[in-house]
Write a protein that holds these residues in place. Structure first.
Motif, mmCIF file in Angstrom:
data_model
loop_
_atom_site.group_PDB
_atom_site.id
_atom_site.type_symbol
_atom_site.label_atom_id
_atom_site.label_comp_id
_atom_site.label_asym_id
_atom_site.label_seq_id
_atom_site.Cartn_x
_atom_site.Cartn_y
_atom_site.Cartn_z
ATOM 1 N N ILE A 180 4.296 0.945 1.828
ATOM 2 C CA ILE A 180 4.777 -0.053 2.692
ATOM 3 C C ILE A 180 4.261 -1.442 2.512
ATOM 4 O O ILE A 180 3.240 -1.619 1.985
ATOM 5 C CB ILE A 180 3.946 0.364 4.115
ATOM 6 C CG1 ILE A 180 4.134 -0.371 5.361
ATOM 7 C CG2 ILE A 180 2.527 0.707 3.993
ATOM 8 C CD1 ILE A 180 3.938 -0.102 6.636
ATOM 9 N N SER A 181 4.983 -2.336 2.657
ATOM 10 C CA SER A 181 4.656 -3.958 2.294
ATOM 11 C C SER A 181 3.635 -4.407 3.486
ATOM 12 O O SER A 181 3.541 -3.901 4.548
ATOM 13 C CB SER A 181 5.796 -4.713 2.057
ATOM 14 O OG SER A 181 6.493 -4.834 3.430
ATOM 15 N N LEU A 186 0.895 -1.210 0.043
ATOM 16 C CA LEU A 186 0.072 -0.037 0.044
ATOM 17 C C LEU A 186 1.035 1.487 0.142
ATOM 18 O O LEU A 186 1.910 1.115 0.664
ATOM 19 C CB LEU A 186 -0.819 -0.039 1.220
ATOM 20 C CG LEU A 186 -2.085 -1.067 1.214
ATOM 21 C CD1 LEU A 186 -2.691 -1.095 2.728
ATOM 22 C CD2 LEU A 186 -2.939 -0.781 0.218
ATOM 23 N N GLY A 187 0.461 2.127 -0.950
ATOM 24 C CA GLY A 187 1.438 3.240 -0.844
ATOM 25 C C GLY A 187 0.589 4.652 -1.015
ATOM 26 O O GLY A 187 -0.492 4.700 -1.338
ATOM 27 N N ARG A 230 -2.314 3.827 -3.135
ATOM 28 C CA ARG A 230 -2.403 2.582 -4.307
ATOM 29 C C ARG A 230 -2.411 1.535 -3.898
ATOM 30 O O ARG A 230 -1.371 1.418 -2.849
ATOM 31 C CB ARG A 230 -1.162 3.149 -5.251
ATOM 32 C CG ARG A 230 -0.889 1.949 -6.378
ATOM 33 C CD ARG A 230 0.418 2.609 -6.984
ATOM 34 N NE ARG A 230 0.647 1.710 -8.208
ATOM 35 C CZ ARG A 230 1.704 0.834 -8.018
ATOM 36 N NH1 ARG A 230 2.479 0.748 -6.953
ATOM 37 N NH2 ARG A 230 1.935 -0.039 -9.218
ATOM 38 N N TYR A 231 -3.118 0.409 -3.980
ATOM 39 C CA TYR A 231 -2.781 -0.835 -3.670
ATOM 40 C C TYR A 231 -2.079 -1.582 -4.821
ATOM 41 O O TYR A 231 -2.505 -1.470 -5.817
ATOM 42 C CB TYR A 231 -4.119 -1.586 -3.363
ATOM 43 C CG TYR A 231 -4.312 -2.913 -3.227
ATOM 44 C CD1 TYR A 231 -4.211 -3.672 -4.542
ATOM 45 C CD2 TYR A 231 -4.140 -3.649 -2.220
ATOM 46 C CE1 TYR A 231 -4.375 -5.276 -4.336
ATOM 47 C CE2 TYR A 231 -4.015 -5.043 -1.976
ATOM 48 C CZ TYR A 231 -3.944 -5.969 -3.283
ATOM 49 O OH TYR A 231 -4.286 -7.242 -3.179
ATOM 50 N N SER A 232 -1.172 -2.764 -4.406
ATOM 51 C CA SER A 232 -0.509 -3.506 -5.451
ATOM 52 C C SER A 232 -0.470 -4.694 -5.119
ATOM 53 O O SER A 232 0.259 -4.901 -4.001
ATOM 54 C CB SER A 232 0.710 -2.879 -6.222
ATOM 55 O OG SER A 232 1.742 -2.584 -5.183
ATOM 56 N N SER A 233 -0.379 -5.789 -5.954
ATOM 57 C CA SER A 233 -0.072 -7.132 -5.461
ATOM 58 C C SER A 233 0.031 -7.772 -7.023
ATOM 59 O O SER A 233 -1.007 -8.237 -7.707
ATOM 60 C CB SER A 233 -1.321 -7.963 -4.733
ATOM 61 O OG SER A 233 -1.083 -9.137 -4.367
ATOM 62 N N GLY A 234 1.464 -8.307 -7.141
ATOM 63 C CA GLY A 234 1.759 -8.809 -8.185
ATOM 64 C C GLY A 234 1.089 -7.885 -9.579
ATOM 65 O O GLY A 234 1.604 -6.864 -9.612
#
Length: 115
Positions: free
Chosen positions: A51-52, A34-35, A96-100
């Motif tokens: 942050i992871s 999340l950033g 922003r959310y990111s996963s793969g």
């Protein structure tokens, strides 16, 4: 699909503080990041902090020592504590959310710092 809802922006004087929050909901993977990003008028969107899910953080040099990113995994919420704000911090701040290969953006919240 992940939905992000930001809150906490506003108008503050230089030297002041604000705390942004971003709540994530939907199909959230356990391993994610999340950033916070920001975009000032006429400028490109830039990374502020990230942050992871394991708690590792990374900051833009311009905010290091003034901003702190944190998260509550139980609530799927990320926070950005902003201290010693400067007029140049004025921008729309996006979560922003990111996963793969999956990425989602919030709608943005305005932060305005007056001199």
């Amino acid at each position: 699909q992940v939905q992000l809802v930001e809150s906490g922006g506003g108008l503050v004087q230089a030297g002041g503080t604000l705390r942004l929050s971003c709540a994530a909901s939907g199909s959230i993977f356990s391993s994610n990041a999340l950033g916070w990003y920001r975009q000032a008028p006429g400028k490109q969107r830039e990374l502020v902090a990230i942050i992871s899910s394991g708690g590792s953080t990374n900051y833009a040099g311009s905010v290091k020592g003034r901003f702190t990113i944190s998260r509550d995994n139980a609530k799927n919420t990320v926070y950005l504590q902003m201290n010693s704000l400067k007029p140049e911090d004025t921008a729309v701040y996006y979560c922003r959310y990111s996963s793969g290969p999956f990425t989602s953006w919030g709608q943005g919240t305005q932060v305005t710092v007056s001199s």
